[in-house]
Design an enzyme around this catalytic site. Structure first.
Site, short mmCIF file in Angstrom:
data_model
loop_
_atom_site.label_atom_id
_atom_site.label_comp_id
_atom_site.label_asym_id
_atom_site.label_seq_id
_atom_site.Cartn_x
_atom_site.Cartn_y
_atom_site.Cartn_z
N HIS A 1 38.14 40.77 38.31
CA HIS A 1 39.19 41.67 37.84
C HIS A 1 40.35 40.89 37.21
O HIS A 1 40.84 39.90 37.77
CB HIS A 1 39.69 42.50 39.02
CG HIS A 1 40.62 43.61 38.65
ND1 HIS A 1 40.20 44.74 37.99
CD2 HIS A 1 41.95 43.75 38.83
CE1 HIS A 1 41.22 45.54 37.80
NE2 HIS A 1 42.31 44.96 38.29
N SER B 1 43.71 47.81 34.38
CA SER B 1 43.67 48.22 35.78
C SER B 1 44.38 49.57 35.96
O SER B 1 43.98 50.56 35.36
CB SER B 1 44.30 47.12 36.64
OG SER B 1 43.97 47.28 37.99
N ASP C 1 34.00 42.44 39.27
CA ASP C 1 35.14 43.32 39.56
C ASP C 1 34.69 44.49 40.44
O ASP C 1 33.67 45.14 40.15
CB ASP C 1 35.72 43.83 38.24
CG ASP C 1 36.98 44.65 38.41
OD1 ASP C 1 37.48 44.78 39.53
OD2 ASP C 1 37.48 45.16 37.38
#
Length: 302
Positions: free
Chosen positions: A276, A163, A244
């Site tokens: 995600h 991320s 995601d």
């Protein structure tokens, strides 16, 4: 009528901003766990201070050493959390790094970088770069940490993150390509798990957290072609997840890297039906195990 102090000025994915300047974060403070020795895997971990001003630290994971004369690959890992949350000392990131160390037989250095709002962006980039340079400073065998001096193979260094940490990982690799690291340090590969880049509704949050930003064309938000072309590694592995919201920017990064003129090889892996950071939300799930196996294989076979 609500008082002005209760009026919301801006609302982002991780927090909202009231008109009086207060911030309210949506996630509770992260619970941190101490370093430990895992009797099942043999992985040992410890915390090190890299800098006191600004405060930068890291957790180092050392796998079981069966042959003291054999050097181990090194993963420099950068956690996610929207540039404002999480830590290498949290359950999820400690466990992820410890598993990688055990399964890949690699030393893992997981960096604790400055988070917004205490330290606005770009602290995360500068702290991570300082930590990477601190690690690289052990390449000649006389750095401050004995584990790195004795066991790390600096010709097999990897940079990885998920991320926000994926975004920071790219920025570090770009700096390696343009600024370089000390002699003897070779960054073989970069691993980006569900990386954040510009092109989503989260852009405004990043711009807010980085008062010195360069707008939507900021190269940390939208990687510049010249940075991609001189990425300081040989291979890149990018993971995306079908559900995601960052899926498209991860795919876009891969495509732009291929078109940039960079001479390395890039591989894109997509997991269907998951969202995600599924791999740390449910690390024992079938697809999380698949991701870990691919992550580990990338380190072991390069």
């Amino acid at each position: 009528m609500a008082s002005e102090t209760d009026e919301v000025d801006k609302e982002f994915r991780f927090f909202k901003v009231y008109k009086d300047g207060r911030l309210e974060f949506f996630m509770p403070p992260v619970e941190k766990i101490p370093p430990s020795n895992d009797p099942n895997t043999g992985v040992r971990s410890k915390d090190v201070v890299i800098s006191s001003d600004p405060p930068v630290s890291a957790r180092i994971f050392l796998p079981r050493v069966s042959d003291p004369g054999r050097k181990l690959p090194l993963l420099f890992y950068i956690h996610g959390g929207g540039f404002c949350a999480q830590s290498p000392f949290s359950h999820r990131h400690h466990n992820f790094a410890s598993t990688v160390a055990a399964e890949a037989g690699a030393i893992v250095v997981s960096v604790e970088y400055g988070l917004f709002p205490a330290r606005p962006v770009p602290a995360c980039y500068e702290d991570s770069w300082a930590a990477l340079r601190w690690v690289a400073g052990h390449a000649d065998g006389d750095g401050p940490d004995a584990w790195l001096n004795e066991h790390a193979d600096f010709s097999r260094v990897f940079i990885g993150g998920n991320s926000a940490g994926g975004n920071i990982s790219h920025t570090l690799a770009a700096r390696v390509g343009s600024i370089g690291l000390p002699a003897g340090v070779r960054v073989v590969g970069v691993i980006l798990i569900h990386p954040y880049f510009g092109g989503t509704e989260d852009d405004q949050m990043w711009l807010y957290m980085c008062p010195t930003n360069g707008g939507l064309s900021d190269p940390r938000l939208k990687p510049a072609k010249e940075d991609l072309a001189r990425l300081g590694c040989e291979k890149v592995l990018v993971f995306v997840a079908e559900k995601d919201h960052l899926r498209e920017v991860g795919i876009g990064y891969t495509e732009e890297l291929k078109k940039s003129g960079w001479r390395g090889s890039v591989e894109l892996v997509e997991h269907v039906g998951v969202d995600h950071s599924f791999h740390t939300n449910d690390p024992k799930s079938e697809k999380a195990v698949e991701l870990m196996d691919k992550f580990v294989s990338f380190i072991k076979h390069n």
